[in-house]
Design a protein around this motif. Structure first.
Motif, PDB file in Angstrom:
ATOM      1  N   UNK A   1       0.851  -1.184   0.000  1.00 20.10           N
ATOM      2  CA  UNK A   1       0.000   0.000   0.000  1.00 20.10           C
ATOM      3  C   UNK A   1       0.892   1.242   0.000  1.00 20.10           C
ATOM      4  N   UNK A   2       0.488   2.248  -0.749  1.00 20.16           N
ATOM      5  CA  UNK A   2       1.213   3.528  -0.820  1.00 20.16           C
ATOM      6  C   UNK A   2       2.692   3.333  -1.150  1.00 20.16           C
ATOM      7  N   UNK A   3       2.978   2.424  -2.079  1.00 22.04           N
ATOM      8  CA  UNK A   3       4.346   2.240  -2.544  1.00 22.04           C
ATOM      9  C   UNK A   3       5.254   1.475  -1.612  1.00 22.04           C
TER      10      UNK A   3
ATOM     11  N   UNK B   1      -8.110 -26.236   0.366  1.00 20.46           N
ATOM     12  CA  UNK B   1      -8.213 -24.849  -0.051  1.00 20.46           C
ATOM     13  C   UNK B   1      -6.819 -24.235  -0.036  1.00 20.46           C
ATOM     14  N   UNK B   2      -6.487 -23.488  -1.101  1.00 19.27           N
ATOM     15  CA  UNK B   2      -5.177 -22.838  -1.182  1.00 19.27           C
ATOM     16  C   UNK B   2      -5.266 -21.339  -1.395  1.00 19.27           C
ATOM     17  N   UNK B   3      -6.452 -20.801  -1.627  1.00 17.76           N
ATOM     18  CA  UNK B   3      -6.564 -19.368  -1.823  1.00 17.76           C
ATOM     19  C   UNK B   3      -8.009 -18.922  -1.885  1.00 17.76           C
ATOM     20  N   UNK B   4      -8.250 -17.677  -1.467  1.00 13.59           N
ATOM     21  CA  UNK B   4      -9.584 -17.071  -1.506  1.00 13.59           C
ATOM     22  C   UNK B   4      -9.390 -15.564  -1.642  1.00 13.59           C
ATOM     23  N   UNK B   5      -9.977 -14.964  -2.676  1.00  9.24           N
ATOM     24  CA  UNK B   5      -9.763 -13.536  -2.930  1.00  9.24           C
ATOM     25  C   UNK B   5     -10.996 -12.941  -3.607  1.00  9.24           C
ATOM     26  N   UNK B   6     -11.123 -11.618  -3.534  1.00  3.89           N
ATOM     27  CA  UNK B   6     -12.251 -10.883  -4.109  1.00  3.89           C
ATOM     28  C   UNK B   6     -11.775 -10.096  -5.315  1.00  3.89           C
ATOM     29  N   UNK B   7     -12.537 -10.159  -6.427  1.00  6.83           N
ATOM     30  CA  UNK B   7     -12.144  -9.394  -7.605  1.00  6.83           C
ATOM     31  C   UNK B   7     -12.798  -8.015  -7.592  1.00  6.83           C
TER      32      UNK B   7
ATOM     33  N   UNK C   1      -5.533 -11.139  -5.890  1.00  5.54           N
ATOM     34  CA  UNK C   1      -6.033 -10.371  -7.033  1.00  5.54           C
ATOM     35  C   UNK C   1      -5.578  -8.932  -6.840  1.00  5.54           C
ATOM     36  N   UNK C   2      -4.878  -8.373  -7.842  1.00  5.34           N
ATOM     37  CA  UNK C   2      -4.276  -7.059  -7.659  1.00  5.34           C
ATOM     38  C   UNK C   2      -5.243  -5.930  -8.046  1.00  5.34           C
ATOM     39  N   UNK C   3      -4.761  -4.695  -7.951  1.00  6.03           N
ATOM     40  CA  UNK C   3      -5.601  -3.530  -8.192  1.00  6.03           C
ATOM     41  C   UNK C   3      -6.049  -3.432  -9.651  1.00  6.03           C
TER      42      UNK C   3
END
Length: 321
Positions: A28-30, A258-264, A315-317
């Protein structure tokens, strides 16, 4: 800018950054903030400044009970870093003196935004019910929530949330297995959407069965007061593994995890499941799609003779998985 590999620590640990349920890095913020475990159970932190290409010195935050220390990192709306770490259920396998009640997590919030400075000197809270394997999630409400393996034997998936007074709610059992007392492993992973909806995913492994029954996912729109499956059906707690909460995964005999969980960017949850056996290599990436699932079999994208193994995802920005 081109970045070279950097040796973060030369102390060593057999579980320095283990377990996909516990987030170990936030950018965050570089700046990228990371946490890990140095042998035997030291919780360590550093920050990388992308503008200067420099790392801060290592900050020692505290000591856990053993190599299950497993620090989990979250961040608040004020950009202060939040951290939970420490226990291994009721155990202390290296016979050292733990500095908090056995089975309770050590929880702290950095005093300054985007920095670890001073975090080792502040008061740290304790909570948890014979806990191990924290999955800590910040929420838009400003209250953190946590899922972990804990409770009486056989251990189950427990949930707690912060209270307005700064304490933590009583532990609630979300998921369990109706078996005789013995070893269980859930890899429970908790995340929060931008509107505060919580998603929790877990596998259902137990001994002496020796494999997971499958992988499930549930959700909550009220900070964990009530829980539903991803179709909106309210669940009676604690819930067992069933098709009501199941997500796409490989054969139960091949030990799906389970190996991952993320929001798009559209607010959809994506869940990664991987089998833990050579009998049936499967790595499935899935998201709810109406009354069914959209699933991508990642093993079909691997060149022969490669197979799937444990990993994780984010999941990135730019909405890239």
């Amino acid at each position: 800018m081109h970045y070279e590999y950097h040796l973060v620590s030369d102390k060593g640990s057999d579980r320095a950054t283990s377990y996909p349920h516990a987030n170990k890095a936030i950018t965050i913020d570089g700046k990228t903030h990371i946490v890990w475990t140095d042998t035997v159970a030291l919780t360590q932190a550093r920050t990388f400044d992308h503008a200067t290409g420099r790392w801060t010195p290592t900050v020692t935050i505290g000591k856990g009970c053993d190599n299950h220390n497993d620090p989990c990192l979250a961040i608040g709306a004020d950009k202060r870093l939040h951290l939970a770490y420490g226990p291994h259920g009721p155990y202390d396998q290296v016979h050292q003196t733990c500095v908090w009640p056995t089975g309770a997590f050590h929880y702290c919030v950095a005093p300054n935004p985007g920095s670890w400075t001073g975090v080792g000197n502040i008061n740290q809270a304790y909570f948890g019910y014979q806990g191990t394997y924290a999955s800590l999630a910040g929420t838009p409400s400003g209250f953190d929530c946590i899922a972990y393996r804990g409770g009486e034997h056989p251990p189950a998936v427990m949930f707690q949330r912060q209270t307005p007074s700064g304490g933590w709610s009583n532990a609630v059992t979300l998921l369990h297995q109706v078996i005789e007392p013995g070893y269980t492993f859930y890899n429970a992973l908790l995340i929060s959407r931008a509107d505060g909806r919580l998603y929790l995913g877990a596998n259902f492994y137990a001994m002496p069965r020796g494999h997971s029954l499958g992988v499930g996912m549930i959700m909550s729109d009220d900070l964990g007061a009530t829980w539903q499956n991803v179709r909106g059906k309210k669940l009676a707690l604690p819930a067992e593994y069933s098709q009501t909460i199941a997500v796409p995964h490989g054969s139960p005999a091949a030990d799906p995890r389970i190996c991952g969980l993320a929001i798009d960017a559209e607010g959809r949850p994506w869940i990664l499941t991987v089998t833990n056996s050579t009998a049936d290599y499967k790595a499935l990436l899935s998201t709810p799609a109406g009354r069914t699932w959209r699933t991508i079999d990642l093993t079909l994208l691997l060149p022969a003779p490669w197979g799937a193994s444990h990993g994780t995802m984010t999941i990135d920005a730019q909405n890239r998985i």
